[in-house]
Design a protein around this motif. Structure first.
Motif, mmCIF file in Angstrom:
data_model
loop_
_atom_site.group_PDB
_atom_site.id
_atom_site.type_symbol
_atom_site.label_atom_id
_atom_site.label_comp_id
_atom_site.label_asym_id
_atom_site.label_seq_id
_atom_site.Cartn_x
_atom_site.Cartn_y
_atom_site.Cartn_z
ATOM 1 N N UNK A 231 -9.525 29.214 -9.244
ATOM 2 C CA UNK A 231 -8.670 30.398 -9.376
ATOM 3 C C UNK A 231 -9.191 31.502 -8.456
ATOM 4 N N UNK A 232 -10.502 31.636 -8.391
ATOM 5 C CA UNK A 232 -11.104 32.612 -7.473
ATOM 6 C C UNK A 232 -10.856 32.194 -6.024
ATOM 7 N N UNK A 233 -11.069 30.925 -5.714
ATOM 8 C CA UNK A 233 -10.874 30.444 -4.344
ATOM 9 C C UNK A 233 -9.452 30.733 -3.868
ATOM 10 N N UNK A 234 -8.475 30.552 -4.748
ATOM 11 C CA UNK A 234 -7.075 30.693 -4.340
ATOM 12 C C UNK A 234 -6.564 32.126 -4.420
ATOM 13 N N UNK A 235 -7.424 33.070 -4.798
ATOM 14 C CA UNK A 235 -7.017 34.471 -4.851
ATOM 15 C C UNK A 235 -6.886 35.019 -3.433
ATOM 16 N N UNK A 236 -5.791 35.703 -3.163
ATOM 17 C CA UNK A 236 -5.546 36.217 -1.824
ATOM 18 C C UNK A 236 -6.319 37.481 -1.513
ATOM 19 N N UNK A 237 -6.026 38.042 -0.354
ATOM 20 C CA UNK A 237 -6.714 39.252 0.116
ATOM 21 C C UNK A 237 -6.107 40.468 -0.595
ATOM 22 N N UNK A 238 -6.573 40.735 -1.804
ATOM 23 C CA UNK A 238 -5.999 41.785 -2.642
ATOM 24 C C UNK A 238 -7.064 42.314 -3.580
ATOM 25 N N UNK A 239 -7.313 43.608 -3.544
ATOM 26 C CA UNK A 239 -8.326 44.208 -4.412
ATOM 27 C C UNK A 239 -7.964 44.019 -5.879
ATOM 28 N N UNK A 240 -6.717 44.264 -6.221
ATOM 29 C CA UNK A 240 -6.291 44.129 -7.614
ATOM 30 C C UNK A 240 -6.498 42.706 -8.111
ATOM 31 N N UNK A 241 -6.121 41.711 -7.286
ATOM 32 C CA UNK A 241 -6.260 40.315 -7.694
ATOM 33 C C UNK A 241 -7.718 39.926 -7.837
ATOM 34 N N UNK B 218 -7.344 52.306 -5.129
ATOM 35 C CA UNK B 218 -7.028 51.003 -5.707
ATOM 36 C C UNK B 218 -7.325 49.849 -4.748
ATOM 37 N N UNK B 219 -7.285 50.111 -3.453
ATOM 38 C CA UNK B 219 -7.502 49.056 -2.467
ATOM 39 C C UNK B 219 -8.978 48.744 -2.246
ATOM 40 N N UNK B 220 -9.847 49.389 -3.003
ATOM 41 C CA UNK B 220 -11.285 49.191 -2.852
ATOM 42 C C UNK B 220 -11.841 48.530 -4.106
ATOM 43 N N UNK B 221 -12.667 47.497 -3.909
ATOM 44 C CA UNK B 221 -13.419 46.866 -4.997
ATOM 45 C C UNK B 221 -14.861 47.339 -4.906
ATOM 46 N N UNK B 222 -15.368 47.899 -5.997
ATOM 47 C CA UNK B 222 -16.751 48.385 -6.020
ATOM 48 C C UNK B 222 -17.393 48.017 -7.346
ATOM 49 N N UNK B 223 -18.593 47.472 -7.278
ATOM 50 C CA UNK B 223 -19.300 47.109 -8.508
ATOM 51 C C UNK B 223 -20.804 47.183 -8.270
#
Length: 559
Positions: free
Chosen positions: A301-311, A501-506
């Motif tokens: 499911x992770x592998x098939x996730x597209x280029x999307x911060x939300x996804x 929203x377009x940024x993933x930060x952790x």
């Protein structure tokens, strides 16, 4: 007789490198990689910083499906060497501190396997036939297959046999190629043989098994007709549970893996089972890694996730929650021998179901510059996530999918069974480049290569990237060194808020990871830059904040 403390086993946070043997390194110069070649190049993997090596099948095989059609589960195919060569490779890996995982193929064998040949030579209803899925056909004279199932590789999943007198006989099931008949796992005989196979390799010292088609084995009783939805991948991925094919994801598989778990537990050294299970949702996939079953399951499911911060945020949350609920780590992956390499896949602009591959006539072909930029950003994000991570050979070089393979060089069964309508997986299996100026880029010394290598790989060869600041190879080495030094694989993830929203930060441990999936630069507050996918372009604003460009990831020291 496992060792260590529960919850601290090596595989929970390991970075595991997939070797596709025929395309990794070729010592004898015949154009096909081999055990001696793997042994020779193992120090490079140690230098890369991985913890373990997973070998795709090297067993005796006609090679109709690149070794996933096994004719003898307890020997090495001569094209790869001998059992002694395998033992030497295993000893060298262990001397280097690398664990070794081998591929096991329990859903089907080769039609050349003695077990299947004995079944063909025996009458319907015999114990030999009961090893496999033989059925009478439908129609007046049995001329129609038992159901409408299609092979994963295209065309019908049933082949009719011929009786000794030349008359048409029963049909046998092959979810993959016609040379790969499916075992009947309702037969205890099959269970006994695979228990013996496990012990054979465990006794030789392997550290575990990656289990091919781990969601297969059992089929729904009665073998009902099934027409897959158009949006489904070839292995059943992307489908919710109520749409699962009747030959995937059936409950009976879990008893198999409970038995295998117990076999591995008899051996010391924390042996591991990893499931290739294309199952959704993630909460269902977690059933494969309950405490008494497998230890890992690839997170497709992770592998098939597209280029999307939300996804990405959603799948990371779902993954950690689903696997933690059963006490298992998430096992992250972006590429393997069955999917379009993520340096190309993340820049595709048209739908591309798993297994289809891409070629010159495919829609939405990727921009290679965008693809590499996104792949570097995605890989460094993945390598900071808690849990285990799998790398596919060559991704540390930034290799893209090879799109322009000549039709006559293609070898994937998908290409032939669909009459060229689907390209299949050859594009991710091309032998990898080691030395830019050597024959076959150092894959061997003769220049032979079972699939042609593209000219543009000169700049991607390992020696062309060695020690070059900002190269993809050095990016991976740095990421793996920092991952180990900061304990990221065993850490706990906490989201960092306050970004668009377009940024993933952790944050994991004392590292803050920020990835910009958007189209505009963003300002990032934080400590020293530990790693950047674009170090040459790094700049700060007047306030001293780092300016993070689109399609870029940074690791920062937490303040």
């Amino acid at each position: 007789m496992t060792t260590g403390t529960a919850g601290s086993e090596w595989w929970r946070s390991a970075v595991i490198y997939q070797v596709y043997p025929r395309s990794f390194a070729d010592a004898n110069g015949d154009g096909i990689g081999d055990m001696a070649g793997i042994t020779h190049r193992l120090p490079e993997l140690k230098k890369l910083g991985v913890d373990a090596v997973w070998l795709s099948p090297f067993f005796t095989s006609p090679q109709n499906d690149a070794g996933y059609d096994v004719a003898n589960y307890v020997d090495v195919d001569p094209i790869f060497g001998t059992l002694a060569d395998f033992d030497g490779m295993l000893a060298e890996a262990h001397d280097l501190g690398l664990h070794v995982i081998v591929d096991l193929v329990p859903n089907h064998s080769s039609s050349a396997h003695a077990w299947f040949q004995e079944a063909l030579a025996s009458p319907p209803g015999s114990p030999e036939r009961a090893r496999y899925m033989f059925r009478d056909g439908h129609g007046v004279n049995g001329e129609l297959p038992p159901n409408n199932w299609e092979s994963v590789f295209g065309s019908p999943a049933w082949t009719r046999t011929t009786n000794p007198d030349g008359s048409p006989g029963q049909w046998y099931l092959h979810i993959f190629d016609s040379s790969q008949p499916d075992f009947d796992w309702t037969n205890p005989w099959v269970h006994e043989r695979f228990a013996e196979i496990l012990r054979f390799w465990l006794d030789r010292g392997v550290d575990g098994f990656r289990v091919d088609v781990a969601h297969g084995l059992y089929k729904v009783d009665g073998l009902p007709d099934y027409t897959p939805p158009a949006e489904g991948g070839s292995m059943g991925g992307g489908l919710e549970t109520d749409k699962t094919p009747p030959f995937f994801g059936q409950p009976g598989v879990h008893e198999v893996y409970r038995a295998w778990h117990n076999i591995l537990a008899e051996y010391d050294g924390e042996r591991v089972l990893c499931a290739e299970a294309w199952v959704e949702p993630l909460a269902t996939l977690a059933d494969w890694v309950r405490p008494d079953e497998m230890h890992q399951a690839f997170n497709f499911t992770y592998l098939e996730t597209g280029w999307s911060a939300e996804s990405v945020r959603r799948v990371v949350d779902d993954s950690i929650a689903s696997f933690a609920a059963v006490g298992a780590p998430s096992t992250w992956v972006l590429s393997n021998h069955d999917v379009v390499r993520h340096a190309s896949r993340l820049a595709l602009t048209a739908d591309n179901p798993q297994g289809d591959g891409i070629g010159p006539r495919s829609a939405g072909l990727p921009d290679p510059v965008v693809g590499l930029r996104r792949a570097r950003a995605a890989s460094t994000l993945m390598l900071a996530l808690p849990g285990s991570a799998y790398l596919y050979q060559g991704e540390e070089l930034g290799l893209p999918e090879v799109i322009d393979l000549p039709d006559e060089s293609r070898q994937d069964p998908t290409w032939f069974r669909t009459n060229g309508a689907r390209y299949g997986r050859d594009g991710c299996r091309v032998p990898i480049p080691w030395e830019s100026a050597a024959p076959a880029y150092g894959f061997n010394t003769t220049g032979e290569s079972w699939l042609p290598q593209p000219a543009e790989w000169t700049t991607l060869a390992r020696d062309a990237q060695e020690g070059v600041p900002g190269s993809t190879l050095e990016l991976y080495r740095t990421a793996l060194r920092l991952r180990a030094a900061h304990g990221l694989g065993t850490g706990t993830l906490a989201w960092v808020r306050g970004y668009p929203d377009a940024v993933v930060a952790f944050r994991v441990a004392d590292v803050v990871v920020v990835t910009n999936f958007g189209t505009e630069a963003v300002e990032v507050a934080g400590g020293d830059v530990l790693l950047s996918t674009d170090p040459a372009g790094e700049r700060r604003n007047d306030s001293g904040e780092l300016v993070l460009k689109p399609e870029q990831t940074v690791w920062l020291a937490a303040l």
